[in-house]
Design a protein around this motif. Structure first.
Motif, PDB file in Angstrom:
ATOM      1  N   ASN A  51       0.867  -1.065  -0.076  1.00 40.88           N
ATOM      2  CA  ASN A  51       0.008   0.118   0.067  1.00 40.88           C
ATOM      3  C   ASN A  51       1.056   1.226   0.138  1.00 40.88           C
ATOM      4  N   PHE A  52       0.611   2.162  -0.882  1.00 41.55           N
ATOM      5  CA  PHE A  52       1.481   3.226  -0.901  1.00 41.55           C
ATOM      6  C   PHE A  52       0.729   4.402  -0.242  1.00 41.55           C
ATOM      7  N   VAL A  53       1.372   5.222   0.587  1.00 39.52           N
ATOM      8  CA  VAL A  53       0.830   6.229   1.473  1.00 39.52           C
ATOM      9  C   VAL A  53       1.565   7.585   1.242  1.00 39.52           C
ATOM     10  N   ASP A  54       0.833   8.586   0.969  1.00 43.76           N
ATOM     11  CA  ASP A  54       1.381   9.977   0.838  1.00 43.76           C
ATOM     12  C   ASP A  54       1.204  10.420   2.277  1.00 43.76           C
ATOM     13  N   CYS A  55       2.706  11.290   2.324  1.00 43.25           N
ATOM     14  CA  CYS A  55       2.739  11.741   3.943  1.00 43.25           C
ATOM     15  C   CYS A  55       3.296  13.106   3.607  1.00 43.25           C
ATOM     16  N   THR A  56       2.562  13.961   4.498  1.00 44.19           N
ATOM     17  CA  THR A  56       3.127  15.507   4.451  1.00 44.19           C
ATOM     18  C   THR A  56       3.361  15.838   5.814  1.00 44.19           C
ATOM     19  N   MET A  57       4.449  16.498   5.886  1.00 44.12           N
ATOM     20  CA  MET A  57       4.669  17.382   7.541  1.00 44.12           C
ATOM     21  C   MET A  57       5.106  18.832   7.130  1.00 44.12           C
ATOM     22  N   PHE A  58       4.870  19.540   8.188  1.00 45.62           N
ATOM     23  CA  PHE A  58       4.568  21.225   8.132  1.00 45.62           C
ATOM     24  C   PHE A  58       5.727  21.596   9.357  1.00 45.62           C
ATOM     25  N   GLY A  59       6.158  22.797   8.864  1.00 45.78           N
ATOM     26  CA  GLY A  59       6.794  23.575   9.866  1.00 45.78           C
ATOM     27  C   GLY A  59       8.368  23.496   9.714  1.00 45.78           C
ATOM     28  N   THR A  60       8.852  23.789  10.920  1.00 48.57           N
ATOM     29  CA  THR A  60      10.489  23.886  10.960  1.00 48.57           C
ATOM     30  C   THR A  60      10.928  22.412  10.981  1.00 48.57           C
ATOM     31  N   ARG A  61      10.219  21.750  12.102  1.00 54.49           N
ATOM     32  CA  ARG A  61      10.575  20.054  11.774  1.00 54.49           C
ATOM     33  C   ARG A  61      10.452  19.511  10.622  1.00 54.49           C
ATOM     34  N   ALA A  62       9.715  20.008   9.601  1.00 53.97           N
ATOM     35  CA  ALA A  62       9.776  19.307   8.280  1.00 53.97           C
ATOM     36  C   ALA A  62      11.053  19.448   7.657  1.00 53.97           C
ATOM     37  N   GLU A  63      11.555  20.927   7.874  1.00 52.48           N
ATOM     38  CA  GLU A  63      12.785  21.176   7.203  1.00 52.48           C
ATOM     39  C   GLU A  63      14.100  20.387   7.927  1.00 52.48           C
ATOM     40  N   ALA A  64      14.048  20.053   9.111  1.00 58.10           N
ATOM     41  CA  ALA A  64      15.127  19.402   9.987  1.00 58.10           C
ATOM     42  C   ALA A  64      15.047  17.733   9.502  1.00 58.10           C
ATOM     43  N   VAL A  65      13.784  17.514   9.511  1.00 61.58           N
ATOM     44  CA  VAL A  65      13.720  15.911   9.116  1.00 61.58           C
ATOM     45  C   VAL A  65      14.130  15.618   7.772  1.00 61.58           C
ATOM     46  N   SER A  66      13.888  16.692   6.899  1.00 56.69           N
ATOM     47  CA  SER A  66      14.234  16.341   5.446  1.00 56.69           C
ATOM     48  C   SER A  66      15.543  16.017   5.099  1.00 56.69           C
ATOM     49  N   ARG A  67      16.490  16.243   6.004  1.00 50.38           N
ATOM     50  CA  ARG A  67      18.049  16.231   5.972  1.00 50.38           C
ATOM     51  C   ARG A  67      18.537  14.862   6.334  1.00 50.38           C
ATOM     52  N   PHE A  68      17.280  13.986   7.024  1.00 46.99           N
ATOM     53  CA  PHE A  68      17.544  12.784   7.412  1.00 46.99           C
ATOM     54  C   PHE A  68      17.061  11.506   6.855  1.00 46.99           C
ATOM     55  N   LEU A  69      16.238  12.012   5.829  1.00 46.24           N
ATOM     56  CA  LEU A  69      15.415  11.104   5.063  1.00 46.24           C
ATOM     57  C   LEU A  69      15.899  10.687   3.552  1.00 46.24           C
ATOM     58  N   ALA A  70      15.625   9.628   3.073  1.00 47.91           N
ATOM     59  CA  ALA A  70      16.029   9.387   1.859  1.00 47.91           C
ATOM     60  C   ALA A  70      15.133   7.785   1.423  1.00 47.91           C
ATOM     61  N   LYS A  71      15.074   7.999   0.062  1.00 51.98           N
ATOM     62  CA  LYS A  71      14.540   6.487  -0.475  1.00 51.98           C
ATOM     63  C   LYS A  71      14.964   5.366   0.093  1.00 51.98           C
ATOM     64  N   GLY A  72      13.919   4.534   0.653  1.00 51.91           N
ATOM     65  CA  GLY A  72      14.511   3.157   1.171  1.00 51.91           C
ATOM     66  C   GLY A  72      14.526   3.164   2.824  1.00 51.91           C
ATOM     67  N   ASN A  73      14.406   4.518   3.271  1.00 49.40           N
ATOM     68  CA  ASN A  73      14.536   4.568   4.787  1.00 49.40           C
ATOM     69  C   ASN A  73      13.374   4.053   5.496  1.00 49.40           C
ATOM     70  N   LYS A  74      13.691   3.364   6.555  1.00 50.69           N
ATOM     71  CA  LYS A  74      12.507   2.678   7.281  1.00 50.69           C
ATOM     72  C   LYS A  74      12.264   3.613   8.361  1.00 50.69           C
ATOM     73  N   VAL A  75      10.780   4.170   8.428  1.00 51.51           N
ATOM     74  CA  VAL A  75      10.266   4.995   9.463  1.00 51.51           C
ATOM     75  C   VAL A  75       9.151   4.576  10.041  1.00 51.51           C
ATOM     76  N   ALA A  76       8.857   5.029  11.167  1.00 47.90           N
ATOM     77  CA  ALA A  76       7.535   4.904  11.858  1.00 47.90           C
ATOM     78  C   ALA A  76       7.060   6.080  12.023  1.00 47.90           C
ATOM     79  N   ILE A  77       5.400   6.303  11.744  1.00 45.51           N
ATOM     80  CA  ILE A  77       4.726   7.380  11.536  1.00 45.51           C
ATOM     81  C   ILE A  77       3.671   7.762  12.255  1.00 45.51           C
ATOM     82  N   GLU A  78       3.425   8.828  13.125  1.00 43.92           N
ATOM     83  CA  GLU A  78       1.820   8.837  13.571  1.00 43.92           C
ATOM     84  C   GLU A  78       1.547  10.275  13.234  1.00 43.92           C
ATOM     85  N   GLY A  79       0.069   9.981  12.842  1.00 39.63           N
ATOM     86  CA  GLY A  79      -0.328  11.397  12.439  1.00 39.63           C
ATOM     87  C   GLY A  79      -1.877  11.243  12.314  1.00 39.63           C
ATOM     88  N   LYS A  80      -2.631  12.017  11.380  1.00 36.61           N
ATOM     89  CA  LYS A  80      -4.106  11.866  11.180  1.00 36.61           C
ATOM     90  C   LYS A  80      -4.163  12.019   9.645  1.00 36.61           C
TER      91      LYS A  80
END
Length: 150
Positions: A51-80
């Motif tokens: 299942n392919f899920v589109d995810c969106t993150m906002f704010g200054t945390r989004a900018e900080a997180v972007s530096r640590f993510l790349a295709k293939g990384n495994k992540v756990a996400i909580e949201g709405k």
């Protein structure tokens, strides 16, 4: 009452895309693949269906997180969940996406297990214990009463 909470764990399907709104808010978009296991009716074997899920993150945390993510990384996400619809070229389009509140990195860019030995960020040291305030002992009370039916 309704509850709109989502918890998923999966791998990024593409490198994240960071952009900014006209007002300057940072917006990070990425996709996560989450497997569903089903039994194949013909072979009887269990198979993974992505299942392919589109995810969106906002704010200054989004900018900080972007530096640590790349295709293939495994992540756990909580949201709405958020539903969006629009019209393009005369056709009505829509999508359901996860608005990310919390993200945990479960693998590093090199895929070597991530942060710390178990793939998670190391735990912060426990705060120093404060001395307990003295507690007054209440007077003894006889709570047994034969007149109370059970």
């Amino acid at each position: 009452m309704s509850i709109n909470r989502v918890n998923i764990t999966g791998n990024l399907t593409r490198d994240p895309e960071l952009r900014a709104t006209a007002g300057g808010t940072q917006v990070l978009s990425f996709g996560v693949a989450v497997n569903d296991r089903r039994r194949n009716a013909q072979t009887g074997e269990w198979e993974d269906y992505p299942n392919f899920v589109d995810c969106t993150m906002f704010g200054t945390r989004a900018e900080a997180v972007s530096r640590f993510l790349a295709k293939g990384n495994k992540v756990a996400i909580e949201g709405k969940l958020r539903y969006s619809s629009w019209e393009r070229d005369g056709q009505r389009r829509s999508k359901l996406e996860v608005i990310v509140d919390e993200i945990e990195f479960m693998s590093s860019r090199g895929g070597q297990g991530g942060y710390g030995q178990g793939g998670y960020a190391p735990a912060a040291p426990a705060p120093a214990a404060r001395p307990a305030a003295p507690v007054a002992t209440p007077p003894a009370v006889d709570v047994y009463d034969e007149d109370i039916p059970f």
